[in-house]
Design a protein around this motif. Structure first.
Motif, PDB file in Angstrom:
ATOM      1  N   GLU A 237      64.966  -2.273   5.937  1.00 47.39           N
ATOM      2  CA  GLU A 237      63.876  -2.923   6.660  1.00 47.39           C
ATOM      3  C   GLU A 237      62.875  -1.877   7.146  1.00 47.39           C
ATOM      4  N   LYS A 238      63.395  -0.763   7.655  1.00 54.28           N
ATOM      5  CA  LYS A 238      62.563   0.359   8.092  1.00 54.28           C
ATOM      6  C   LYS A 238      63.020   1.596   7.322  1.00 54.28           C
ATOM      7  N   PRO A 239      62.559   1.742   6.079  1.00 54.99           N
ATOM      8  CA  PRO A 239      63.069   2.814   5.208  1.00 54.99           C
ATOM      9  C   PRO A 239      62.590   4.207   5.598  1.00 54.99           C
TER      10      PRO A 239
ATOM     11  N   THR B 273      57.895  -8.540  -1.351  1.00 56.11           N
ATOM     12  CA  THR B 273      59.223  -8.636  -1.958  1.00 56.11           C
ATOM     13  C   THR B 273      60.321  -8.001  -1.111  1.00 56.11           C
ATOM     14  N   GLY B 274      59.945  -7.094  -0.218  1.00 55.62           N
ATOM     15  CA  GLY B 274      60.937  -6.371   0.577  1.00 55.62           C
ATOM     16  C   GLY B 274      61.536  -5.185  -0.155  1.00 55.62           C
TER      17      GLY B 274
ATOM     18  N   GLU C 221      71.360 -12.852  -0.198  1.00 55.66           N
ATOM     19  CA  GLU C 221      70.348 -12.887   0.866  1.00 55.66           C
ATOM     20  C   GLU C 221      70.934 -12.227   2.097  1.00 55.66           C
ATOM     21  N   VAL C 222      70.167 -11.342   2.717  1.00 60.33           N
ATOM     22  CA  VAL C 222      70.629 -10.682   3.949  1.00 60.33           C
ATOM     23  C   VAL C 222      69.674 -10.959   5.087  1.00 60.33           C
TER      24      VAL C 222
ATOM     25  N   ARG D  66      69.629  -8.389  -1.435  1.00 57.28           N
ATOM     26  CA  ARG D  66      70.167  -7.062  -1.718  1.00 57.28           C
ATOM     27  C   ARG D  66      71.307  -7.185  -2.707  1.00 57.28           C
ATOM     28  N   ILE D  67      71.489  -6.117  -3.468  1.00 57.66           N
ATOM     29  CA  ILE D  67      72.613  -6.042  -4.389  1.00 57.66           C
ATOM     30  C   ILE D  67      73.834  -5.620  -3.584  1.00 57.66           C
ATOM     31  N   LYS D  68      74.917  -6.354  -3.764  1.00 53.65           N
ATOM     32  CA  LYS D  68      76.166  -6.016  -3.073  1.00 53.65           C
ATOM     33  C   LYS D  68      77.262  -5.864  -4.116  1.00 53.65           C
ATOM     34  N   ILE D  69      78.225  -5.015  -3.802  1.00 51.77           N
ATOM     35  CA  ILE D  69      79.344  -4.804  -4.711  1.00 51.77           C
ATOM     36  C   ILE D  69      80.656  -5.037  -3.976  1.00 51.77           C
TER      37      ILE D  69
END
Length: 135
Positions: A51-53, A70-71, A134-135, A3-6
């Motif tokens: 994970e469960k959108p 890919t998730g 990575e999460v 995931r992109i994190k800021i």
């Protein structure tokens, strides 16, 4: 899954991430991915590729799909009915209609299908405030 994190402490609000996104996708409509956060700073908003959108579960046409390999939560504008149920269902408020025609959902696609192949915002951030983790 990544995931992109800021890191908001490192972000100076230069909007290089937004420019990188616009160039990567060839559209000025990506400007809607930037908000002013609770600290009064400009900040990009990223799809969390849950994970469960909820956006996928509420999409009645299948335009929103979770790619199991890919998730990444993917969006197919050709299947979209423009009902905006996905926008209403997103608990993070990161899905937005395009700012021109209001017919396309704007969301982070992790730069899949672009020349870079990885998030342009991560690569171009001069302060290294945006990372892919990575999460």
């Amino acid at each position: 899954m990544k995931r992109i994190k800021i890191d908001r402490d490192k972000c100076i609000g230069c909007l290089t991430c937004t420019t990188a996104c616009i160039i990567s996708h060839g559209s000025a409509d990506n400007r809607s991915r930037v908000v002013i956060d609770s600290y009064g700073k400009y900040a990009p908003i990223f799809c969390r590729h849950c994970e469960k959108p909820e956006c996928v579960y509420t999409c009645m046409t299948g335009a929103m799909k979770k790619n199991q390999d890919t998730g990444i939560v993917e969006y197919d504008k050709d299947h979209c009915a423009n009902c905006f149920m996905c926008i209403m269902a997103c608990p993070y408020g990161v899905l937005k209609p395009d700012s021109v025609e209001h017919k396309v959902i704007m969301k982070c696609d992790m730069c899949q299908g672009t020349e870079s192949g990885s998030p342009s915002c991560v690569k171009k951030c001069p302060m290294n405030a945006i990372t892919l983790e990575e999460v």
